[in-house]
Motif scaffolding. Structure first.
Motif, short mmCIF file in Angstrom:
data_model
loop_
_atom_site.label_atom_id
_atom_site.label_comp_id
_atom_site.label_asym_id
_atom_site.label_seq_id
_atom_site.Cartn_x
_atom_site.Cartn_y
_atom_site.Cartn_z
N SER A 13 0.82 -1.22 0.00
CA SER A 13 0.00 0.00 0.00
C SER A 13 0.85 1.27 0.00
N THR A 14 1.84 1.31 -0.89
CA THR A 14 2.70 2.50 -0.96
C THR A 14 2.19 3.53 -1.95
N SER A 29 -13.01 -1.90 -20.84
CA SER A 29 -12.42 -2.37 -19.59
C SER A 29 -10.92 -2.10 -19.60
N PRO A 30 -10.53 -0.89 -19.24
CA PRO A 30 -9.10 -0.55 -19.28
C PRO A 30 -8.27 -1.45 -18.38
N VAL A 31 -7.03 -1.67 -18.78
CA VAL A 31 -6.08 -2.43 -17.98
C VAL A 31 -5.38 -1.44 -17.06
N PHE A 32 -5.35 -1.77 -15.78
CA PHE A 32 -4.73 -0.88 -14.82
C PHE A 32 -3.26 -1.21 -14.61
N THR A 33 -2.92 -2.47 -14.55
CA THR A 33 -1.53 -2.89 -14.40
C THR A 33 -1.33 -4.20 -15.14
N LYS A 34 -0.09 -4.54 -15.37
CA LYS A 34 0.24 -5.83 -16.00
C LYS A 34 1.30 -6.52 -15.18
N GLY A 35 1.08 -7.81 -14.93
CA GLY A 35 2.11 -8.66 -14.34
C GLY A 35 2.45 -8.40 -12.89
N ILE A 36 1.50 -8.00 -12.07
CA ILE A 36 1.80 -7.86 -10.64
C ILE A 36 0.91 -8.79 -9.84
N CYS A 37 1.39 -9.18 -8.69
CA CYS A 37 0.64 -10.05 -7.77
C CYS A 37 0.14 -11.32 -8.46
N GLY A 38 0.89 -11.82 -9.40
CA GLY A 38 0.51 -13.05 -10.08
C GLY A 38 -0.65 -12.90 -11.05
N VAL A 39 -1.02 -11.66 -11.34
CA VAL A 39 -2.13 -11.40 -12.25
C VAL A 39 -1.57 -10.84 -13.55
N GLU A 40 -1.95 -11.43 -14.67
CA GLU A 40 -1.42 -10.96 -15.96
C GLU A 40 -1.85 -9.52 -16.24
N GLU A 41 -3.16 -9.25 -16.13
CA GLU A 41 -3.68 -7.90 -16.29
C GLU A 41 -4.71 -7.65 -15.20
N SER A 42 -4.64 -6.48 -14.57
CA SER A 42 -5.60 -6.20 -13.51
C SER A 42 -6.62 -5.17 -13.98
N ASP A 43 -7.79 -5.27 -13.38
CA ASP A 43 -8.87 -4.34 -13.70
C ASP A 43 -9.19 -3.51 -12.46
N LEU A 44 -10.21 -2.68 -12.56
CA LEU A 44 -10.58 -1.81 -11.45
C LEU A 44 -10.95 -2.61 -10.21
N GLN A 45 -11.66 -3.70 -10.39
CA GLN A 45 -12.07 -4.53 -9.24
C GLN A 45 -10.83 -5.04 -8.49
N PHE A 46 -9.82 -5.47 -9.23
CA PHE A 46 -8.57 -5.93 -8.60
C PHE A 46 -7.94 -4.80 -7.80
N MET A 47 -7.84 -3.63 -8.41
CA MET A 47 -7.21 -2.50 -7.72
C MET A 47 -7.98 -2.15 -6.44
N SER A 49 -9.81 -4.08 -4.68
CA SER A 49 -9.66 -5.14 -3.67
C SER A 49 -8.34 -4.99 -2.91
N HIS A 50 -7.41 -4.18 -3.43
CA HIS A 50 -6.15 -3.90 -2.77
C HIS A 50 -6.12 -2.46 -2.22
N ASN A 51 -7.29 -1.92 -1.96
CA ASN A 51 -7.45 -0.59 -1.37
C ASN A 51 -6.84 0.53 -2.21
N ILE A 52 -6.87 0.37 -3.51
CA ILE A 52 -6.43 1.42 -4.43
C ILE A 52 -7.62 1.76 -5.32
N ASP A 53 -7.84 3.02 -5.57
CA ASP A 53 -8.90 3.50 -6.45
C ASP A 53 -10.31 3.37 -5.88
N ALA A 54 -10.45 3.58 -4.60
CA ALA A 54 -11.79 3.62 -4.00
C ALA A 54 -12.57 4.77 -4.62
N GLY A 55 -13.79 4.53 -4.99
CA GLY A 55 -14.64 5.57 -5.57
C GLY A 55 -14.35 5.88 -7.02
#
Length: 97
Positions: A13-14, A29-47, A49-55
């Motif tokens: 959470s930095t 469905s924009p891609v937010f990140t690639k290749g982190i936390c074992g996920v090839e591509e992350s979406d808003l729901q993933f972000m 779920s890690h307390n990033i991009d609330a609202g």
């Protein structure tokens, strides 16, 4: 990708972001990140779920004419209705004469 985060940004959470309006004219469905936390591509729901991009919402901002670089927002833009954007007075913004 929209963000250039690495795994530690998410797991430790930095990084913080919230109440953003995200839009990609080519992909609903924009891609937010690639290749982190074992996920090839992350979406808003993933972000979120890690307390990033609330609202944050994914929606067309309803710019007046982006092809002609007119980024004026329509009165019913989700920037106003969903995330509470408040425009600033730009009459005195720019290069000083």
């Amino acid at each position: 990708p929209i963000y250039g985060l690495n795994e530690s940004h998410v797991t430790e959470s930095t990084v913080g972001a919230s109440r953003n309006l995200v839009f990609d004219r080519k992909n609903e469905s924009p891609v937010f990140t690639k290749g982190i936390c074992g996920v090839e591509e992350s979406d808003l729901q993933f972000m979120q779920s890690h307390n990033i991009d609330a609202g944050t919402v994914i929606a067309d901002p309803k710019f007046a004419n982006p092809d002609k670089f007119d980024f004026t927002l329509a009165p019913d833009s989700p920037a106003y209705t969903e995330i509470g954007f408040v425009p600033i007075d730009i009459s005195d913004v720019g290069v000083c004469k």
